[in-house]
Scaffold this active site. Structure first.
Site, PDB file in Angstrom:
ATOM      1  N   ILE A  17       0.819  -1.262   0.166  1.00 23.00           N
ATOM      2  CA  ILE A  17       0.022  -0.039  -0.066  1.00 23.00           C
ATOM      3  C   ILE A  17       0.827   1.438  -0.064  1.00 23.00           C
ATOM      4  CG2 ILE A  17      -1.883  -1.179   1.138  1.00 23.00           C
ATOM      5  CD1 ILE A  17      -0.914   0.129   3.918  1.00 23.00           C
ATOM      6  N   MET A  22      12.953   3.747   2.753  1.00 21.47           N
ATOM      7  CA  MET A  22      13.590   2.621   3.510  1.00 21.47           C
ATOM      8  C   MET A  22      12.957   1.181   3.052  1.00 21.47           C
ATOM      9  SD  MET A  22      14.504   4.887   7.052  1.00 21.47           S
ATOM     10  CE  MET A  22      15.098   3.177   7.756  1.00 21.47           C
ATOM     11  N   LYS A  40       5.213  -2.304   7.589  1.00 22.22           N
ATOM     12  CA  LYS A  40       6.502  -1.722   7.122  1.00 22.22           C
ATOM     13  C   LYS A  40       7.787  -2.616   7.240  1.00 22.22           C
ATOM     14  CE  LYS A  40       8.916   2.690   7.352  1.00 22.22           C
ATOM     15  NZ  LYS A  40       9.011   4.032   7.922  1.00 22.22           N
ATOM     16  N   ASP A 134      10.709  14.790   8.754  1.00 20.43           N
ATOM     17  CA  ASP A 134      10.340  14.659   7.450  1.00 20.43           C
ATOM     18  C   ASP A 134       8.583  14.662   7.037  1.00 20.43           C
ATOM     19  OD1 ASP A 134      10.535  13.753   4.677  1.00 20.43           O
ATOM     20  OD2 ASP A 134      10.302  11.618   5.101  1.00 20.43           O
TER      21      ASP A 134
END
Length: 291
Positions: A17, A22, A40, A134
């Protein structure tokens, strides 16, 4: 490497998704609690670099200590057969990036509603010594029902934690990096305020203020170039709203809003036409100097 259909620990991995520098994010399923999760996975080529593994683990530890309705929650972290993975709450919806691409410039009130929720998340993290580093539309999730969630703390820096920056590594996204971050200097909460100001600029105009042909050229613009006037692109914006945006994008950290929350409050006041007279005068002086 496509993990769809496989299992990591107890988690069943579904479709991909999302993808970033990274690694990839998959929709997964936790059978023990009968709930969807986001998994992740660190990119395989990065597992050979100890600093990337350290940063991946640090993300889990950093976010695990943050318990806020507008920050994605961490459920688990693990490694299986050399695959490092992080399990997070699954947020049904789209990113702010998707919304801007689909809709273009947002109305000031809609932008303020989104910004306020992100600001609450950032203030909470900053009060606990965590700088995101970020902040951008791609790390802001828009859940159905209008709840906004800040995610992807992969390069977050705990103020008292170890420095994981390595020479030659670019940490952050050039279009959203603060001048001090672009120059490799020290970052703090005011760096996130700047990045949030870039997000606000993009929400109001439909595009970022600084973009060049190369990342290095974009970083130079962040450090040296004044932002174009938002009213140049959207003439209906008030002078007060433009002034708030430009103050958030001040090159000197001390000149910006001192917190994300103060930026959000100033934006709402500007939209409602109730900024104090002294602040209006200060913002107009800043607009004049930027022009």
């Amino acid at each position: 490497m496509n993990l769809a259909g496989k299992t990591l620990g107890k988690y069943q991995i579904g479709p991909e998704i999302g993808r970033g520098g990274m690694g990839a994010v998959y929709k997964g399923y936790d059978p023990s609690l009968n709930r969807a999760v986001a998994v992740k996975v660190l990119a395989p080529h990065l597992t050979w670099e100890g600093r990337f593994v350290d940063r991946f683990v640090q993300e889990a530890r950093t976010v695990a200590q943050l318990n806020h309705p507008h920050i994605v929650s961490i459920h688990d972290v693990g490694v299986q057969d050399g695959v490092y993975y992080l399990v997070m709450a699954y947020v049904e919806g789209e990113t702010l990036r998707d919304l801007i691409v689909r809709q273009g410039a947002l109305a000031p009130r809609q932008a303020a509603e989104i910004l306020t929720q992100v600001a609450q998340a950032l203030d909470y993290a900053h009060q606990r010594g965590v700088v995101h580093r970020d902040v951008k539309p791609g790390t802001i999730l828009m859940e159905a029902g209008q709840r906004v969630v800040l995610t992807d703390f992969g390069i977050a820096q705990a103020v008292e934690g170890p420095r994981l920056t390595a020479t030659g590594m670019s940490l952050g996204t050039p279009e959203y990096m603060s001048p001090e971050q672009a120059l490799g200097g020290t970052t703090d909460a005011r760096s996130d305020v700047y990045s949030l100001g870039i997000v606000l600029y993009e929400m109001l105009t439909g595009h970022v203020p600084f973009r060049a042909d190369t990342p290095l050229a974009t970083l130079r613009m962040q450090a040296d170039s004044p932002p174009p006037s938002p009213r140049r692109f959207v003439a209906s914006l008030s002078q007060e709203v433009e002034g708030v945006v430009l103050k958030a994008l001040a090159k000197e950290p001390a000149t910006r809003y001192h917190s994300a929350g103060s930026l959000a409050k100033a934006l709402v006041a500007a939209i409602q036409g109730r900024l104090p007279a002294a602040e209006r005068r200060a913002l107009r002086r800043m607009q004049a100097s930027t022009a």
